[in-house]
Write an enzyme that holds these catalytic residues in place. Structure first.
Site, PDB file in Angstrom:
ATOM      1  N   ALA A  65     -24.091  -5.138 -61.664  1.00 12.32           N
ATOM      2  CA  ALA A  65     -23.872  -5.021 -63.115  1.00 12.32           C
ATOM      3  C   ALA A  65     -24.142  -3.576 -63.516  1.00 12.32           C
ATOM      4  O   ALA A  65     -24.833  -2.832 -62.809  1.00 12.32           O
ATOM      5  CB  ALA A  65     -24.790  -5.986 -63.848  1.00 12.32           C
ATOM      6  N   GLY A 109     -24.986  -7.875 -59.000  1.00 15.73           N
ATOM      7  CA  GLY A 109     -23.846  -8.619 -59.535  1.00 15.73           C
ATOM      8  C   GLY A 109     -22.630  -8.595 -58.612  1.00 15.73           C
ATOM      9  O   GLY A 109     -21.797  -9.503 -58.664  1.00 15.73           O
ATOM     10  N   GLU A 112     -23.276 -11.344 -56.307  1.00 10.89           N
ATOM     11  CA  GLU A 112     -23.128 -12.575 -57.092  1.00 10.89           C
ATOM     12  C   GLU A 112     -21.658 -12.884 -57.376  1.00 10.89           C
ATOM     13  O   GLU A 112     -21.242 -14.043 -57.338  1.00 10.89           O
ATOM     14  CB  GLU A 112     -23.923 -12.436 -58.402  1.00 10.89           C
ATOM     15  CG  GLU A 112     -25.429 -12.416 -58.131  1.00 10.89           C
ATOM     16  CD  GLU A 112     -26.246 -11.963 -59.331  1.00 10.89           C
ATOM     17  OE1 GLU A 112     -25.882 -10.951 -59.962  1.00 10.89           O
ATOM     18  OE2 GLU A 112     -27.256 -12.612 -59.650  1.00 10.89           O
ATOM     19  N   GLU A 132     -32.079  -6.292 -57.572  1.00 10.93           N
ATOM     20  CA  GLU A 132     -32.528  -6.259 -58.974  1.00 10.93           C
ATOM     21  C   GLU A 132     -34.024  -6.029 -59.099  1.00 10.93           C
ATOM     22  O   GLU A 132     -34.488  -5.385 -60.050  1.00 10.93           O
ATOM     23  CB  GLU A 132     -32.140  -7.565 -59.686  1.00 10.93           C
ATOM     24  CG  GLU A 132     -30.659  -7.720 -59.987  1.00 10.93           C
ATOM     25  CD  GLU A 132     -29.869  -8.362 -58.857  1.00 10.93           C
ATOM     26  OE1 GLU A 132     -30.371  -8.428 -57.697  1.00 10.93           O
ATOM     27  OE2 GLU A 132     -28.735  -8.798 -59.119  1.00 10.93           O
TER      28      GLU A 132
HETATM   29  N1  CAA Z   1     -24.404   0.595 -62.474  1.00  9.85           N
HETATM   30  C1  CAA Z   1     -24.046   1.787 -63.002  1.00  9.85           C
HETATM   31  N2  CAA Z   1     -23.761   2.866 -62.239  1.00  9.85           N
HETATM   32  C2  CAA Z   1     -23.868   2.729 -60.905  1.00  9.85           C
HETATM   33  C3  CAA Z   1     -24.242   1.514 -60.300  1.00  9.85           C
HETATM   34  C4  CAA Z   1     -24.509   0.409 -61.150  1.00  9.85           C
HETATM   35  N3  CAA Z   1     -24.832  -0.790 -60.679  1.00  9.85           N
HETATM   36  N4  CAA Z   1     -24.249   1.685 -58.962  1.00  9.85           N
HETATM   37  C5  CAA Z   1     -23.883   2.957 -58.742  1.00  9.85           C
HETATM   38  N5  CAA Z   1     -23.662   3.591 -59.909  1.00  9.85           N
HETATM   39  C6  CAA Z   1     -23.221   4.979 -60.113  1.00  9.85           C
HETATM   40  C7  CAA Z   1     -24.302   5.984 -59.793  1.00  9.85           C
HETATM   41  O1  CAA Z   1     -25.193   6.135 -60.882  1.00  9.85           O
HETATM   42  C8  CAA Z   1     -23.454   7.201 -59.549  1.00  9.85           C
HETATM   43  O2  CAA Z   1     -23.015   7.692 -60.791  1.00  9.85           O
HETATM   44  P1  CAA Z   1     -22.819   9.271 -61.023  1.00  9.85           P
HETATM   45  O3  CAA Z   1     -21.784   9.689 -60.007  1.00  9.85           O
HETATM   46  O4  CAA Z   1     -22.371   9.346 -62.429  1.00  9.85           O
HETATM   47  O5  CAA Z   1     -24.169   9.886 -60.741  1.00  9.85           O
HETATM   48  C9  CAA Z   1     -22.228   6.650 -58.840  1.00  9.85           C
HETATM   49  O6  CAA Z   1     -22.174   5.268 -59.192  1.00  9.85           O
HETATM   50  C10 CAA Z   1     -22.297   6.740 -57.323  1.00  9.85           C
HETATM   51  O7  CAA Z   1     -23.525   6.159 -56.913  1.00  9.85           O
HETATM   52  P2  CAA Z   1     -24.585   6.926 -55.966  1.00  9.85           P
HETATM   53  O8  CAA Z   1     -24.511   8.394 -56.176  1.00  9.85           O
HETATM   54  O9  CAA Z   1     -25.905   6.271 -56.171  1.00  9.85           O
HETATM   55  O10 CAA Z   1     -23.969   6.573 -54.531  1.00  9.85           O
HETATM   56  P3  CAA Z   1     -24.754   6.422 -53.160  1.00  9.85           P
HETATM   57  O11 CAA Z   1     -23.709   6.284 -52.133  1.00  9.85           O
HETATM   58  O12 CAA Z   1     -25.794   7.450 -52.992  1.00  9.85           O
HETATM   59  O13 CAA Z   1     -25.545   5.011 -53.289  1.00  9.85           O
HETATM   60  C11 CAA Z   1     -25.749   2.655 -53.857  1.00  9.85           C
HETATM   61  C12 CAA Z   1     -24.815   3.820 -53.412  1.00  9.85           C
HETATM   62  C13 CAA Z   1     -26.788   2.340 -52.756  1.00  9.85           C
HETATM   63  C14 CAA Z   1     -24.889   1.436 -54.099  1.00  9.85           C
HETATM   64  C15 CAA Z   1     -26.505   3.083 -55.159  1.00  9.85           C
HETATM   65  O14 CAA Z   1     -25.548   3.581 -56.091  1.00  9.85           O
HETATM   66  C16 CAA Z   1     -27.244   1.947 -55.825  1.00  9.85           C
HETATM   67  O15 CAA Z   1     -28.322   1.613 -55.392  1.00  9.85           O
HETATM   68  N6  CAA Z   1     -26.665   1.392 -56.907  1.00  9.85           N
HETATM   69  C17 CAA Z   1     -27.320   0.367 -57.692  1.00  9.85           C
HETATM   70  C18 CAA Z   1     -27.261  -0.980 -57.008  1.00  9.85           C
HETATM   71  C19 CAA Z   1     -27.995  -2.012 -57.844  1.00  9.85           C
HETATM   72  O16 CAA Z   1     -29.174  -1.890 -58.131  1.00  9.85           O
HETATM   73  N7  CAA Z   1     -27.265  -3.085 -58.226  1.00  9.85           N
HETATM   74  C20 CAA Z   1     -27.841  -4.149 -59.049  1.00  9.85           C
HETATM   75  C21 CAA Z   1     -27.563  -3.905 -60.493  1.00  9.85           C
HETATM   76  S1  CAA Z   1     -28.402  -5.059 -61.537  1.00  9.85           S
HETATM   77  C22 CAA Z   1     -27.434  -6.436 -61.551  1.00  9.85           C
HETATM   78  O17 CAA Z   1     -26.429  -6.510 -60.889  1.00  9.85           O
HETATM   79  C23 CAA Z   1     -27.914  -7.550 -62.463  1.00  9.85           C
HETATM   80  C24 CAA Z   1     -27.248  -8.862 -62.244  1.00  9.85           C
HETATM   81  O18 CAA Z   1     -27.669  -9.614 -61.414  1.00  9.85           O
HETATM   82  C25 CAA Z   1     -26.139  -9.294 -63.065  1.00  9.85           C
END
Ligand code: CAA
Length: 258
Positions: A65, A109, A112, A132
């Site tokens: 998400a 998400g 999910e 999360e």
């Molecule tokens: N939401 C918003 N932006 C996100 C994102 C997310 N879930 N995941 C990645 N991005 C963005 C990053 O902020 C980054 O943006 P910028 O280029 O503007 O800086 C871009 O996507 C690329 O990401 P990274 O630079 O972090 O890429 P990476 O290859 O170094 O890492 C990754 C990849 C391991 C997937 C890392 O991006 C990450 O950990 N992302 C978050 C994953 C996460 O926590 N997901 C759960 C979200 S909560 C949820 O989903 C709630 C639910 O149950 C409904």
């Protein structure tokens, strides 16, 4: 047809929906989920579509998400606007099969979303997880409910409580995915699986999906009764007559989807 976050292609009776918001690794913004839900509802209404494949980019099926949007949420808004429920829940109302074809990250998400699909097929480079907890929240689109059903309690607890990811092989070994293929073979494998499903009778496809899903909701005796009623009802279908006649006449069945 192309929309900004979800690209749609049609291959015979199969629809391919590609999440294409690659700048943020297909993070599941409201806009993306709204477009996905709208495309899926169009597929539901189209009698020529029998199955849908949902895929992402080479790097991410979906990284979860949208953390940017969520960082601004408060309880009153999340509850009042039914965040997640208002659009993601469309996926569990769908009667036609969904196949998730996962490359790269399927986190939060994204994992999910894959689990809302009926079959998950993964590339060898896929990464699944419910991170999360690292953001100070619980999974909100079914992670604590669908993951244990898919991989068992201990594996689900491990994933949700540590936030650590699973490889494609671990996902295969635990039953989260049905098949792992090489990354460049993923789309063909998912489409050919969808085509294999889609050539069958649509009412029978829908009935089987309903019956398998009922097994997660009902006791065994209620589920068996539900299946038996569907089984008996199937003898009213022209496609049952055709399927059995085709078998006896040693020819391929030509289903009319009724
Ligand atoms: N939401 C918003 N932006 C996100 C994102 C997310 N879930 N995941 C990645 N991005 C963005 C990053 O902020 C980054 O943006 P910028 O280029 O503007 O800086 C871009 O996507 C690329 O990401 P990274 O630079 O972090 O890429 P990476 O290859 O170094 O890492 C990754 C990849 C391991 C997937 C890392 O991006 C990450 O950990 N992302 C978050 C994953 C996460 O926590 N997901 C759960 C979200 S909560 C949820 O989903 C709630 C639910 O149950 C409904």
């Amino acid at each position: 047809m192309t929309e900004s976050c979800v690209q749609q292609e049609r291959r015979g009776h199969v629809s391919l929906l590609r999440l294409a918001s690659e700048n943020r690794l297909n993070s599941l913004t409201d806009e993306l989920v709204n477009q996905l839900a709208a495309a899926l509802l169009r597929n539901e209404a189209d009698p020529a579509i029998h199955a849908t494949v949902i895929t992402g980019s080479d790097k991410a099926f979906a990284a979860g998400a949208d953390i940017v949007g969520m960082s601004k949420l408060d309880y009153s808004t999340a509850f009042g606007q039914d965040y997640i429920g208002r659009n993601w829940d469309v996926l569990r109302t769908l009667r036609k099969p969904l196949i998730a074809a996962v490359r790269g990250y399927a986190l939060g998400g994204g994992c999910e979303l894959a689990m809302m699909c009926d079959i998950v097929i993964a590339a060898a480079d896929a990464v699944f997880g419910q991170p999360e907890i690292k953001l100070g929240i619980v999974p909100g689109a079914g992670g604590t409910q669908r993951l244990p059903r898919a991989v068992g309690k201990s594996n689900a607890m491990l994933a949700c409580l540590t936030g650590e990811s699973m490889t494609a092989k671990e996902a295969l070994d635990t039953g989260l995915v049905s098949k792992v293929v090489q990354p460049d073979e993923l789309l063909d494998a998912a489409l050919s699986m969808a085509e294999q499903i889609a050539r069958h009778s649509l009412p029978v496809i829908v009935a089987i999906k309903e019956a398998v899903n009922r097994s997660f909701e009902a006791s065994l005796s209620e589920g068996l009764l539900f299946e038996r009623r569907l089984f008996h009802a199937g003898f009213s279908l022209a496609d049952q007559k055709e399927g059995m006649a085709a078998f006896l006449e040693r020819r391929p069945a030509a289903f009319a989807n009724r």
